[in-house]
Write a protein that holds these residues in place. Structure first.
Motif, PDB file in Angstrom:
ATOM      1  N   VAL A 121       0.858  -1.178   0.000  1.00  0.00           N
ATOM      2  CA  VAL A 121       0.000   0.000   0.000  1.00  0.00           C
ATOM      3  C   VAL A 121       0.896   1.229   0.000  1.00  0.00           C
ATOM      4  CG1 VAL A 121      -1.786   1.261   1.246  1.00  0.00           C
ATOM      5  CG2 VAL A 121      -1.730  -1.209   1.357  1.00  0.00           C
ATOM      6  N   SER A 122       0.470   2.238  -0.729  1.00  0.00           N
ATOM      7  CA  SER A 122       1.176   3.512  -0.761  1.00  0.00           C
ATOM      8  C   SER A 122       0.148   4.615  -0.536  1.00  0.00           C
ATOM      9  CB  SER A 122       1.863   3.682  -2.115  1.00  0.00           C
ATOM     10  OG  SER A 122       2.346   4.982  -2.260  1.00  0.00           O
ATOM     11  N   PHE A 123       0.504   5.579   0.300  1.00  0.00           N
ATOM     12  CA  PHE A 123      -0.384   6.708   0.541  1.00  0.00           C
ATOM     13  C   PHE A 123       0.444   7.921   0.934  1.00  0.00           C
ATOM     14  CE2 PHE A 123      -0.091   4.111   4.325  1.00  0.00           C
ATOM     15  CZ  PHE A 123       0.220   5.016   5.335  1.00  0.00           C
ATOM     16  N   ARG A 124      -0.183   9.093   0.830  1.00  0.00           N
ATOM     17  CA  ARG A 124       0.498  10.334   1.195  1.00  0.00           C
ATOM     18  C   ARG A 124      -0.046  10.840   2.514  1.00  0.00           C
ATOM     19  NH1 ARG A 124      -0.886  11.464  -4.013  1.00  0.00           N
ATOM     20  NH2 ARG A 124      -2.114  13.267  -3.388  1.00  0.00           N
ATOM     21  N   VAL A 125       0.844  11.442   3.286  1.00  0.00           N
ATOM     22  CA  VAL A 125       0.503  11.996   4.592  1.00  0.00           C
ATOM     23  C   VAL A 125       0.892  13.459   4.587  1.00  0.00           C
ATOM     24  CG1 VAL A 125       1.013  11.842   7.063  1.00  0.00           C
ATOM     25  CG2 VAL A 125       0.934   9.781   5.702  1.00  0.00           C
ATOM     26  N   LYS A 126       0.064  14.307   5.196  1.00  0.00           N
ATOM     27  CA  LYS A 126       0.419  15.724   5.278  1.00  0.00           C
ATOM     28  C   LYS A 126      -0.082  16.314   6.580  1.00  0.00           C
ATOM     29  CE  LYS A 126      -1.644  18.973   3.042  1.00  0.00           C
ATOM     30  NZ  LYS A 126      -2.042  19.869   2.015  1.00  0.00           N
ATOM     31  N   ASP A 127       0.481  17.458   6.921  1.00  0.00           N
ATOM     32  CA  ASP A 127      -0.035  18.248   8.038  1.00  0.00           C
ATOM     33  C   ASP A 127      -0.421  19.596   7.454  1.00  0.00           C
ATOM     34  OD1 ASP A 127       2.593  18.981   7.583  1.00  0.00           O
ATOM     35  OD2 ASP A 127       3.171  19.046   9.673  1.00  0.00           O
ATOM     36  N   ILE A 128       0.295  20.652   7.775  1.00  0.00           N
ATOM     37  CA  ILE A 128      -0.038  21.956   7.199  1.00  0.00           C
ATOM     38  C   ILE A 128       0.866  22.302   6.025  1.00  0.00           C
ATOM     39  CG2 ILE A 128      -1.033  22.918   9.295  1.00  0.00           C
ATOM     40  CD1 ILE A 128       1.701  24.232   9.815  1.00  0.00           C
ATOM     41  N   GLY A 129       1.895  21.513   5.803  1.00  0.00           N
ATOM     42  CA  GLY A 129       2.876  21.822   4.765  1.00  0.00           C
ATOM     43  C   GLY A 129       2.921  20.770   3.674  1.00  0.00           C
ATOM     44  N   PRO A 130       4.142  20.367   3.309  1.00  0.00           N
ATOM     45  CA  PRO A 130       4.304  19.413   2.199  1.00  0.00           C
ATOM     46  C   PRO A 130       3.808  18.010   2.545  1.00  0.00           C
ATOM     47  CG  PRO A 130       6.422  19.910   3.221  1.00  0.00           C
ATOM     48  CD  PRO A 130       5.420  20.803   3.864  1.00  0.00           C
ATOM     49  N   GLU A 131       3.609  17.226   1.486  1.00  0.00           N
ATOM     50  CA  GLU A 131       3.153  15.855   1.644  1.00  0.00           C
ATOM     51  C   GLU A 131       4.340  14.906   1.614  1.00  0.00           C
ATOM     52  OE1 GLU A 131       0.328  15.093  -1.442  1.00  0.00           O
ATOM     53  OE2 GLU A 131      -1.126  16.515  -0.640  1.00  0.00           O
ATOM     54  N   VAL A 132       4.214  13.784   2.320  1.00  0.00           N
ATOM     55  CA  VAL A 132       5.238  12.746   2.350  1.00  0.00           C
ATOM     56  C   VAL A 132       4.571  11.429   1.965  1.00  0.00           C
ATOM     57  CG1 VAL A 132       6.806  11.459   3.842  1.00  0.00           C
ATOM     58  CG2 VAL A 132       6.600  13.919   4.110  1.00  0.00           C
ATOM     59  N   THR A 133       5.220  10.643   1.123  1.00  0.00           N
ATOM     60  CA  THR A 133       4.688   9.357   0.696  1.00  0.00           C
ATOM     61  C   THR A 133       5.136   8.273   1.667  1.00  0.00           C
ATOM     62  OG1 THR A 133       4.791  10.059  -1.613  1.00  0.00           O
ATOM     63  CG2 THR A 133       4.602   7.701  -1.201  1.00  0.00           C
ATOM     64  N   VAL A 134       4.189   7.436   2.056  1.00  0.00           N
ATOM     65  CA  VAL A 134       4.483   6.311   2.947  1.00  0.00           C
ATOM     66  C   VAL A 134       4.149   5.034   2.186  1.00  0.00           C
ATOM     67  CG1 VAL A 134       3.912   5.168   5.121  1.00  0.00           C
ATOM     68  CG2 VAL A 134       3.954   7.662   5.008  1.00  0.00           C
ATOM     69  N   THR A 135       5.096   4.100   2.141  1.00  0.00           N
ATOM     70  CA  THR A 135       4.842   2.790   1.552  1.00  0.00           C
ATOM     71  C   THR A 135       4.825   1.769   2.685  1.00  0.00           C
ATOM     72  OG1 THR A 135       7.189   2.417   1.140  1.00  0.00           O
ATOM     73  CG2 THR A 135       5.913   3.380  -0.652  1.00  0.00           C
ATOM     74  N   TYR A 136       3.930   0.790   2.554  1.00  0.00           N
ATOM     75  CA  TYR A 136       3.761  -0.196   3.617  1.00  0.00           C
ATOM     76  C   TYR A 136       3.401  -1.524   2.986  1.00  0.00           C
ATOM     77  CZ  TYR A 136       1.740  -2.436   7.772  1.00  0.00           C
ATOM     78  OH  TYR A 136       1.449  -3.294   8.786  1.00  0.00           O
ATOM     79  N   ASN A 137       3.949  -2.605   3.509  1.00  0.00           N
ATOM     80  CA  ASN A 137       3.631  -3.936   3.019  1.00  0.00           C
ATOM     81  C   ASN A 137       3.025  -4.720   4.182  1.00  0.00           C
ATOM     82  OD1 ASN A 137       3.397  -6.238   1.528  1.00  0.00           O
ATOM     83  ND2 ASN A 137       5.574  -6.738   1.523  1.00  0.00           N
ATOM     84  N   GLY A 138       1.709  -4.830   4.188  1.00  0.00           N
ATOM     85  CA  GLY A 138       1.032  -5.534   5.269  1.00  0.00           C
ATOM     86  C   GLY A 138      -0.428  -5.142   5.331  1.00  0.00           C
ATOM     87  N   ILE A 139      -1.090  -5.626   6.365  1.00  0.00           N
ATOM     88  CA  ILE A 139      -2.505  -5.329   6.561  1.00  0.00           C
ATOM     89  C   ILE A 139      -2.624  -4.047   7.383  1.00  0.00           C
ATOM     90  CG2 ILE A 139      -4.659  -6.150   7.575  1.00  0.00           C
ATOM     91  CD1 ILE A 139      -3.623  -9.006   7.071  1.00  0.00           C
TER      92      ILE A 139
END
Length: 161
Positions: free
Chosen positions: A79-97
């Protein structure tokens, strides 16, 4: 200096050196297990003191999952998703449930390693929930046990039979 004082001084010095060495080794061992917490803005721009994580560093990142950013590999658990707060976004990759509470627009904390300036490979993803959460069974039980009492007209007036 008499021999008795020399013995005491030697013992005291040995104790101080031994305690210092023990504390130093403990701090060195703990330093390898520390996972620092970053927000996406701090990860990209650095913390207020100017420190930035280096590639390969273990860390934790917390923020909100960006709407429409979750991408799942249909043939695996990647799974890949982006995370953000008030500024730039960061991509998080994860392998699992992913946890049951994980969804877009939800707060998460991911623990993993920094792959590059804006990508984290997570080995654990935790979904945050509202602090006011209460399981439905408990909510129902509380509703039943805390219903206001209904008084008869006589009880309202303060008279009894």
């Amino acid at each position: 200096m008499n021999p008795r004082r020399k013995k005491r001084l030697g013992l005291a010095l040995a104790l101080v050196v031994g305690a210092g060495a023990t504390i130093g080794l403990m701090l060195y061992a703990l330093n390898q297990n520390i996972d620092l917490f970053y927000t996406p803005t701090e990860l990209v721009n650095g913390k207020p003191d100017g420190s930035k994580p280096i590639v390969g560093q273990r860390l934790r990142i917390g923020g909100m999952v960006v709407e429409g950013s979750v991408k799942r590999d249909p043939k695996s658990l990647k799974v890949s998703f982006r995370v953000k707060d008030i500024g730039p976004e960061v991509t998080v990759t994860y392998n699992g449930i992913l946890p049951d509470l994980f969804r877009e627009g939800q707060g998460i904390v991911a623990q993993g390693e920094l792959v590059n300036a804006t990508t984290v490979m997570a080995h654990e993803v935790l979904a945050k929930h509202d602090e006011n959460y209460m399981p439905p069974e408990i909510a129902e039980a509380m509703e039943k046990s805390h219903k206001p009492l209904k008084y008869s007209d006589e009880q309202k007036q303060g008279t009894s039979l």
